[in-house]
Design a protein around this motif. Structure first.
Motif, PDB file in Angstrom:
ATOM      1  N   GLY A 223      -5.339   8.348  22.002  1.00 30.65           N
ATOM      2  CA  GLY A 223      -6.328   7.490  22.645  1.00 30.65           C
ATOM      3  C   GLY A 223      -6.704   8.043  24.010  1.00 30.65           C
ATOM      4  O   GLY A 223      -5.859   8.575  24.721  1.00 30.65           O
ATOM      5  N   ILE A 224      -7.968   7.950  24.347  1.00 29.95           N
ATOM      6  CA  ILE A 224      -8.433   8.361  25.675  1.00 29.95           C
ATOM      7  C   ILE A 224      -8.793   7.086  26.418  1.00 29.95           C
ATOM      8  O   ILE A 224      -9.721   6.385  26.020  1.00 29.95           O
ATOM      9  CB  ILE A 224      -9.642   9.313  25.584  1.00 29.95           C
ATOM     10  N   GLU A 225      -8.053   6.809  27.470  1.00 28.56           N
ATOM     11  CA  GLU A 225      -8.264   5.573  28.210  1.00 28.56           C
ATOM     12  C   GLU A 225      -9.369   5.737  29.232  1.00 28.56           C
ATOM     13  O   GLU A 225      -9.146   6.262  30.324  1.00 28.56           O
ATOM     14  CB  GLU A 225      -6.957   5.149  28.877  1.00 28.56           C
ATOM     15  N   ARG A 226     -10.568   5.325  28.854  1.00 28.54           N
ATOM     16  CA  ARG A 226     -11.705   5.329  29.756  1.00 28.54           C
ATOM     17  C   ARG A 226     -12.761   4.407  29.176  1.00 28.54           C
ATOM     18  O   ARG A 226     -12.789   4.162  27.976  1.00 28.54           O
ATOM     19  CB  ARG A 226     -12.271   6.734  29.970  1.00 28.54           C
ATOM     20  N   ASN A 227     -13.605   3.891  30.020  1.00 27.46           N
ATOM     21  CA  ASN A 227     -14.738   3.099  29.575  1.00 27.46           C
ATOM     22  C   ASN A 227     -15.935   4.031  29.540  1.00 27.46           C
ATOM     23  O   ASN A 227     -16.442   4.426  30.588  1.00 27.46           O
ATOM     24  CB  ASN A 227     -14.992   1.932  30.532  1.00 27.46           C
TER      25      ASN A 227
END
Length: 109
Positions: A5-9
């Protein structure tokens, strides 16, 4: 959760409608390989996103994927490049109004 998962909006959401997918059971969970799109729509803040907003979302997040691919090695880097080219062609087809300007920026980079 399988995968990384890449945690960014990203600011833009892609709705990808397809008739086919494949389930892949991985040691840490399940991944889905989605089929070619029947229809796609990009949204931002409850409305259709502009090409500029889509481009900005990609530009501000692609480095994350590049770094992950580089850690995995040459095969992953090559596969990511193929995916980026396919997605770029899809964008040019779906949101052509700004495709020429984006292509020019890519060539000059």
């Amino acid at each position: 959760m399988a995968g990384i998962g890449i945690e960014r909006n990203p600011g833009v959401t892609l709705l990808w409608v397809t008739k086919g997918y494949r389930v892949m059971n991985e040691p840490d969970g399940v991944l889905f390989r989605i089929g070619e799109p029947e229809r796609v729509q990009f949204f931002r803040e409850g409305r259709l996103a502009t090409r500029a907003e889509v481009d900005h979302s990609i530009a501000t997040g692609i480095d994350n994927l590049d770094r992950l691919a580089q850690r995995e090695g040459a095969k992953a880097v090559n596969e990511l490049e193929k995916c980026k080219q396919r997605f770029s062609a899809l964008l040019d087809q779906l949101l052509p109004a700004q495709a020429a300007a984006l292509k020019g920026r890519r060539e000059n980079a």
